[in-house]
Design a protein around this motif. Structure first.
Motif, short mmCIF file in Angstrom:
data_model
loop_
_atom_site.label_atom_id
_atom_site.label_comp_id
_atom_site.label_asym_id
_atom_site.label_seq_id
_atom_site.Cartn_x
_atom_site.Cartn_y
_atom_site.Cartn_z
N ARG A 72 34.40 50.61 41.26
CA ARG A 72 35.77 49.85 41.29
C ARG A 72 36.27 49.82 39.95
O ARG A 72 37.39 49.85 39.86
CB ARG A 72 35.41 48.40 41.79
N ILE A 73 35.33 49.63 38.91
CA ILE A 73 36.00 49.36 37.62
C ILE A 73 36.70 50.64 37.04
O ILE A 73 37.58 50.85 36.41
CB ILE A 73 34.94 48.80 36.63
N LEU A 74 36.03 51.71 37.35
CA LEU A 74 36.60 53.34 36.77
C LEU A 74 37.75 53.40 37.74
O LEU A 74 38.87 54.01 37.05
CB LEU A 74 35.62 54.17 37.20
N ASP A 75 37.61 53.34 38.95
CA ASP A 75 39.35 53.19 39.71
C ASP A 75 40.25 52.53 39.05
O ASP A 75 41.48 52.91 38.96
CB ASP A 75 38.98 52.81 41.06
N GLU A 76 39.99 51.18 38.81
CA GLU A 76 41.10 50.20 37.92
C GLU A 76 41.36 51.02 36.64
O GLU A 76 42.65 51.00 36.37
CB GLU A 76 40.51 48.84 37.91
N LYS A 77 40.62 51.34 35.84
CA LYS A 77 40.91 51.91 34.64
C LYS A 77 41.69 53.45 34.74
O LYS A 77 42.42 53.43 33.96
CB LYS A 77 39.43 52.27 33.79
#
Length: 236
Positions: free
Chosen positions: A228-233
């Motif tokens: 989720r964090i990678l997708d947001e970044k």
């Protein structure tokens, strides 16, 4: 086990670094006098807490008793700095019919702390302490228990950044323990609340087991959180 309710204040009669007597065993020994009030039911091998440190009686008479001190105990506590004439807090190990006026205390000192400030507030004294071994601050919580020189006390403030904590000692307690005679810069024995250590260990074991498990819910949660964090970044 103990309660952290000091029974009497004794006096150091003798501190011997190499005691070659039959009861000394060629080790460090400490003899306490003015202890008659707690020796009426004493037996060899009994446990008595001296400034919060559980020690074994190796010799006694009507007024005095002797204990041996291991090198490990000297490393963990302030007992090595005691001198003839110093006052110490004393408490016998509890029996089955004792009321828990304080809290459950093992007499196993975790570390020592230095008095960094003391201030009067009405008829109470507020002491601030800084830990020598700072990792133990994690077990100290506001309004929680702590044992200082064998005295059960309540935490009134904690500064996790400075690794300090405060207690407030009321007038009655001041008259029963040695703390009021101590000054800024003096060291005290610290035993943190056993409950906190047990909970921390249980959490650690649970997390370690989760990390080892193939179907770990924790690892699954971590993986999804990372995704989720990678997708947001990447969207940015």
């Amino acid at each position: 086990m103990f309660t952290g309710i000091v029974e009497i204040i004794g006096t150091v009669k003798e501190y011997i670094t190499v005691d070659d007597s039959a009861s000394g065993g060629n080790g460090v020994s400490l003899t306490i006098q003015n202890a008659a009030d707690i020796l009426g039911d004493c037996h060899l091998g009994d446990s008595i807490a001296i400034n919060g440190t559980c020690l074994t009686v190796t010799e006694f008479d009507n007024d005095t008793f002797k204990v041996g001190i291991s090198q490990e105990t000297l490393k963990k506590t302030c007992l090595g700095s005691l001198e003839k004439g110093d006052k110490v807090n004393l408490e016998r190990a509890i029996s089955g019919d004792v009321r828990y006026g304080g809290h459950l205390v093992q007499g196993h000192v975790d570390t020592i702390a230095q008095i960094v400030s003391r201030e009067n507030e009405s008829n109470s004294i507020i002491f601030t302490f800084k830990l020598r071994d700072t990792e133990f601050i994690d077990y100290i919580v506001n309004k929680g228990f702590i044992c200082i020189d064998g005295t059960s006390l309540t935490i009134v403030d904690v500064d996790y950044s400075a690794k300090t904590f405060k207690i407030m000692m009321v007038a009655y307690t001041q008259s029963k323990v040695i703390m009021p005679s101590k000054k800024i810069g003096d060291w005290v024995n610290i035993e943190v609340d056993l409950t906190g250590k047990l909970i921390a260990k249980q959490v650690q074991v649970a997390l370690e087991n989760q990390l080892k498990a193939k179907d770990s819910l924790l690892l699954s949660y971590i993986d999804k959180s990372i995704e989720r964090i990678l997708d947001e970044k990447l969207k940015k």
